[in-house]
Design a protein around this motif. Structure first.
Motif, short mmCIF file in Angstrom:
data_model
loop_
_atom_site.label_atom_id
_atom_site.label_comp_id
_atom_site.label_asym_id
_atom_site.label_seq_id
_atom_site.Cartn_x
_atom_site.Cartn_y
_atom_site.Cartn_z
N PRO A 140 0.61 -1.30 0.03
CA PRO A 140 0.06 -0.11 0.01
C PRO A 140 0.90 1.31 0.05
O PRO A 140 2.08 1.29 0.46
N VAL A 141 0.19 2.48 -0.44
CA VAL A 141 0.83 3.56 -0.24
C VAL A 141 0.62 4.62 0.67
O VAL A 141 -0.95 4.76 0.80
N ASP A 142 1.18 5.04 1.46
CA ASP A 142 0.77 6.13 2.45
C ASP A 142 0.35 7.35 1.87
O ASP A 142 1.24 8.30 1.31
N VAL A 143 -0.82 7.95 1.98
CA VAL A 143 -1.36 9.08 1.41
C VAL A 143 -0.87 10.36 2.15
O VAL A 143 -0.72 11.53 1.59
N LEU A 160 -4.02 1.82 0.07
CA LEU A 160 -3.41 2.73 0.73
C LEU A 160 -3.42 2.58 2.32
O LEU A 160 -4.02 1.97 2.72
N VAL A 161 -2.71 3.78 2.78
CA VAL A 161 -2.49 3.65 4.32
C VAL A 161 -2.91 5.10 4.66
O VAL A 161 -2.33 5.89 3.71
N PRO A 192 -4.52 -1.33 5.20
CA PRO A 192 -5.25 -2.64 4.85
C PRO A 192 -4.52 -3.64 5.63
O PRO A 192 -3.41 -3.89 5.40
N THR A 193 -5.23 -4.98 6.01
CA THR A 193 -4.72 -5.84 6.63
C THR A 193 -4.44 -6.88 5.59
O THR A 193 -5.20 -7.87 5.26
N ARG A 194 -3.49 -6.99 5.08
CA ARG A 194 -2.69 -7.86 4.02
C ARG A 194 -3.65 -8.03 3.01
O ARG A 194 -3.72 -8.89 2.16
#
Lengths: 488, 403
Positions: free
Chosen positions: B320-323, B373-374, B380-382
């Motif tokens: 995921p990508v950290d906003v 995303l984070v 997100p849990t995996r």
């Protein structure tokens, strides 16, 4: 604390009252009155609360960040009665230290205001798009004579008439028009845009002579194989339909669509009724000009690709000439007389040709650009150098012209001619002398343009002129060497 | 409007509608002069929408649908039995001006069947544009179809009056062109595009007026066997070499009196939609043609998920990508986040830390974005490892129903 103060009611004009709102907010901020303590009211209806007496002197102007200042007028056009209170909350928080609040689009308040601005923007856009004028008359004959008059009825969702109307004034200045809405009206008389009281639908004619044709067009441009009603309604909500004549065709189009598509898919291909028009097909390809005269006719009939010229100035001389000279573009005299090299520079060229032993009538003379480009200064027309792009516009003609003339040697006079012949910008000082113009089917020679000599100071001119004549002699002897008997 | 003119309009609008282009965008902002007519806004305006959901912005007509060419996909090919008609220059001018005055249209999109010769046809198109500009002071939008077989100097003239010029590529490969459009010449099309591209660029640099809204083209989807990957690579080359403003993908649509060598079926609308999305990824989302190709399966874009989601599912290790931290380029790769949402995120996070609720207010695509995303209060849990992720995010198969 300020919130302990008694509540205030502020009354504004109905609609988008930017001046009233601005004045009120200045006071509220100056007096540190928080949004919870303010009630906003619109129009002339009596309020439940006693009005605040108008404060004496105007409160000082507020320095608001740009993102806030641009949001305010847009949101004020929204019809939501809460708009003033919401904007006041935004300005209050900004004044309390959240300077960048309006940039935080994720904040619930900012998010809501952004949605309001978006709704207003969309309404404006739809008004520009969906408003339909109907022809009212051809003017009353007084004053301006027969100016046409048009009128439209439109029902905007928000208070956007004043914001929307200038678009129509910029687009339709040449006829008079009125736009009537339930909130107000706008009028254009060719000079001024004015606003007046609300109008009525009945004040606009019921029909227009072009509506049936427009509706036919609308129906014909629809492709039944792509029917997608949701997409249509998303962009053209039904609330607008009753003021758009073409939408009357929609039910019929939708009803017939399935059957039309089915018929197209099922129908077996038919044999063509017409036979192959072989002769027309053969003739179609033969469109290249077949002679110099045909090419010249095309050039003469074409619009100048540089602005301003009186006429195209064509090449002059004998096809088959041994030497062709290519100059830059016609000058003032050439433009008026329609012949190349007849002005001061042309006269100088003629003299130099004589001295170099070249008969002008045996050579071919033309220009890279066929039209005069100038800047008008009083009565004088000052020559302007064509740009590289303009030279490129004319290259097709020059290439074909030289192909018809088929000279043994082409002399480029000046940098523009070199650019036209070779496609490259090269300083004359470097290119001067024999050249092949980067692979042209004829030999070339580069020298200065005679107008360059005219611009030199007297003391330098004689020497430069002698050099020019020398160049022409060299070119002449080069051309003689290239003669078929000696070329091998 | 008399009946004869109305009848012509019906025939020649019907004949023009298979050209997908309708945009009135890209022209510099202009206003009418005192006695003149018309303006341009930059972004363009759609004045109506037909029940196919497409925008009606320009009066899109042919000067004539008589044609010497015999392109199999075209309703106006010479071997088709459709009704024929022909406008005079003045008729087109009158229709444009009168429709414009009633605020029905933004301007004119004029094309034509080839009659007599390509040059003759091109000259007629230019005459219409010139008359509008010079006799009526018309400042509205003009899009002229360029006939690539016409002499090059006519292209030089067309750009003086038109805002946009276009030549339709129609078929992405030389082989298809040869099979389905025998009179067309792929090399001539590319040469003319190159010439227009060069002239448009030069004029822009020299601040002269020459087709200021640039050039566009159209490619037909589903009339030949070209893959999406080859279409996308062709598009990338056209954008790159000729500075095209827009490429239109037009799902091949059944036409009245179709030629026998073409598929008779409903137009592949979903495929067309995916191609537009892929095209946008290249133009606005910094995707390379290779990225797009990497999202295809045997050269074809998936129909059940959009190409950005398809790419993300293939490249799960990038998420995921950290906003709150990721750079703009990576945020643009998150499925469900559009350019505007990304720009809002980048602006907002300078002054606030974003939670999932905040992101929800900035995009309408949160359902697709969530697994990738984070946010400050969310990871997100995996989710990106789940095998059924694609199925969970896929759109239900779109019923291509007509009603």
């Amino acid at each position: 604390m300020a919130s302990a103060m008694a509540s205030r009611t502020i009354r504004l004009r109905p609609g988008a009252d930017l001046d009233g709102f601005r004045a009120a907010v200045r006071h509220l901020v100056a007096d540190e009155i928080p949004p919870e303590a303010v009630t906003w009211a619109e129009g002339d209806a009596p309020s439940l609360f006693p009005d605040e007496p108008a404060a004496g002197p105007a409160a000082p102007a507020l320095a608001l960040p740009r993102a806030v200042a641009t949001l305010v007028p847009a949101v004020l056009m929204h019809r939501d009665p809460e708009r003033h209170g919401l904007l006041h909350r935004l300005i209050w928080r900004v004044a309390q230290g959240e300077r960048h609040l309006a940039e935080v689009a994720s904040d619930p308040l900012v998010h809501r205001l952004h949605l309001m601005r978006k709704a207003v923007g969309r309404d404006l856009h739809k008004m520009h798009a969906f408003l339909r004028f109907r022809w009212v008359g051809a003017g009353d004959g007084s004053g301006e004579g027969s100016r046409e008059r048009f009128a439209a009825w439109f029902e905007p969702e928000h208070h956007i008439l004043a914001e929307a109307a200038p678009f129509f004034a910029a687009r339709f200045p040449s006829f008079d028009w009125s736009i009537l809405t339930p909130d107000g009206s706008a009028q254009w008389d060719g000079r001024t845009l004015s606003f007046g009281p609300p109008g009525r639908r009945e004040d606009v004619p019921e029909h227009d002579a072009f509506e049936a044709g427009w509706t036919d067009y609308y129906a014909s441009t629809f492709n039944p194989a792509r029917t997608n009603l949701a997409a249509m309604r998303a962009e053209m909500p039904k609330k607008y339909w009753h003021n758009m004549p073409e939408t009357a065709a929609i039910p019929g189009l939708v009803r017939a669509a399935g059957q039309r598509v089915g018929a197209m898919i099922e129908r077996a291909p038919e044999a063509p009724v017409k036979r192959v028009p072989a002769r027309a097909l053969a003739a179609m390809a033969a469109q290249e000009p077949a002679s110099l005269e045909a090419l010249n006719a095309i050039i003469r009939a074409s619009e100048p690709l540089v602005p301003g010229a009186t006429q195209a100035v064509l090449g002059e001389g004998r096809p088959g000439a041994a030497i062709a000279f290519v100059g830059e573009q016609p000058g003032d005299q050439e433009d008026l007389q329609g012949r190349p090299f007849v002005g001061p520079a042309g006269q100088l060229l003629s003299r130099a040709l004589r001295e170099a032993g070249i008969a002008r009538r045996d050579a071919y003379l033309t220009n890279a650009v066929k039209h005069f480009k100038f800047e008008a200064r009083g009565k004088r027309r000052i020559h302007q150098k064509p740009t590289a792009g303009e030279v490129a516009h004319y290259r097709w003609w020059l290439d074909r012209e030289l192909a018809f003339v088929a000279p043994r040697l082409v002399v480029a006079l000046g940098a523009t001619a070199v650019l036209a012949l070779s496609g490259r910008q090269v300083p004359i000082t470097r290119a001067r002398g024999p050249s092949d113009f980067g692979g042209k089917p004829f030999r070339g020679f580069v020298t200065v343009h005679p107008s360059y000599l005219l611009r030199l100071p007297d003391e330098a001119r004689d020497e430069a002129y002698a050099g020019f004549v020398d160049d022409l002699r060299r070119a002449a002897s080069l051309a003689a060497d290239l003669a078929p008997s000696g070329a091998g | 409007m008399d009946d004869a003119l109305k009848k012509k309009l019906t025939i020649l609008a019907d004949a023009a509608k298979y050209d997908a282009s309708c945009a009135s965008s890209g022209a510099p902002k202009r206003k009418a002069e005192a006695g003149g007519l018309g303006s341009t806004t930059g972004a363009g305006i759609c004045h109506a929408y037909t029940p196919d959901g497409r925008c009606v912005s320009l009066l899109k007509i042919l000067l004539t649908n008589y044609c010497l060419f015999d392109c199999a996909y075209c309703v106006n090919r010479r071997s088709s039995n459709v009704r024929r008609a022909r406008f005079s220059v003045d008729e087109v001018v009158t229709l444009t001006v009168e429709f414009y005055k009633r605020n029905y249209i933004e301007g004119l999109f004029l094309s034509s069947g080839i009659i007599r010769s390509p040059d003759h046809t091109m000259e007629q198109l230019i005459r219409v544009a010139k008359t509008l500009r010079q006799r009526h002071g018309f400042r509205g939008y003009i899009h002229l179809k360029t006939i690539p077989e016409a002499s090059p100097w006519l292209i030089e003239q067309a750009g003086l009056y038109a805002d946009r010029l276009s030549i339709n590529l129609e078929l992405p490969t030389e082989a298809s062109l040869e099979r389905l459009a025998p009179e067309k010449d792929g090399a001539a099309i590319q040469t003319a595009m190159g010439q227009m591209g060069e002239r448009i660029l030069q004029a822009k640099e020299e601040k002269r007026r020459f087709a200021p809204a640039g050039q566009s083209t159209q490619v037909i989807v589903g009339a030949d066997a070209s893959t999406d990957e080859s279409l996308i690579r062709t598009s990338a080359r056209l954008y790159d070499h000729y500075g095209l403003k827009r490429i239109y993908y037009s799902a091949f649509s059944p036409i009245p009196d179709a030629a026998s060598i073409l598929p008779s079926q409903s137009p592949p609308l979903q495929r067309e939609h995916r191609l537009y999305q892929a095209d946008w990824l290249m133009r606005y989302y910094e995707f390379s043609p290779d990225d797009v190709a990497g999202a295809t399966e045997s050269g074809m874009l998936a129909l059940d998920v959009d190409p950005k989601l398809a790419w993300a599912l293939r490249n799960r290790d990038r998420f995921p990508v950290d906003v709150n931290r990721a750079d703009r380029e990576m945020l643009l790769r998150v499925p469900g986040l559009g350019v505007r949402a990304v720009d809002k995120i980048v602006a907002a996070r300078r002054h606030a830390t974003l939670r999932l609720d905040d992101v929800a207010r900035l995009t309408s695509g949160l359902k697709r974005a969530r697994p990738f995303l984070v946010a400050a209060d969310y990871a997100p849990t995996r989710l990106t490892d789940r095998l059924d992720l694609r199925a969970r995010l896929a759109e239900p198969p779109r019923q291509l129903s007509l009603f």
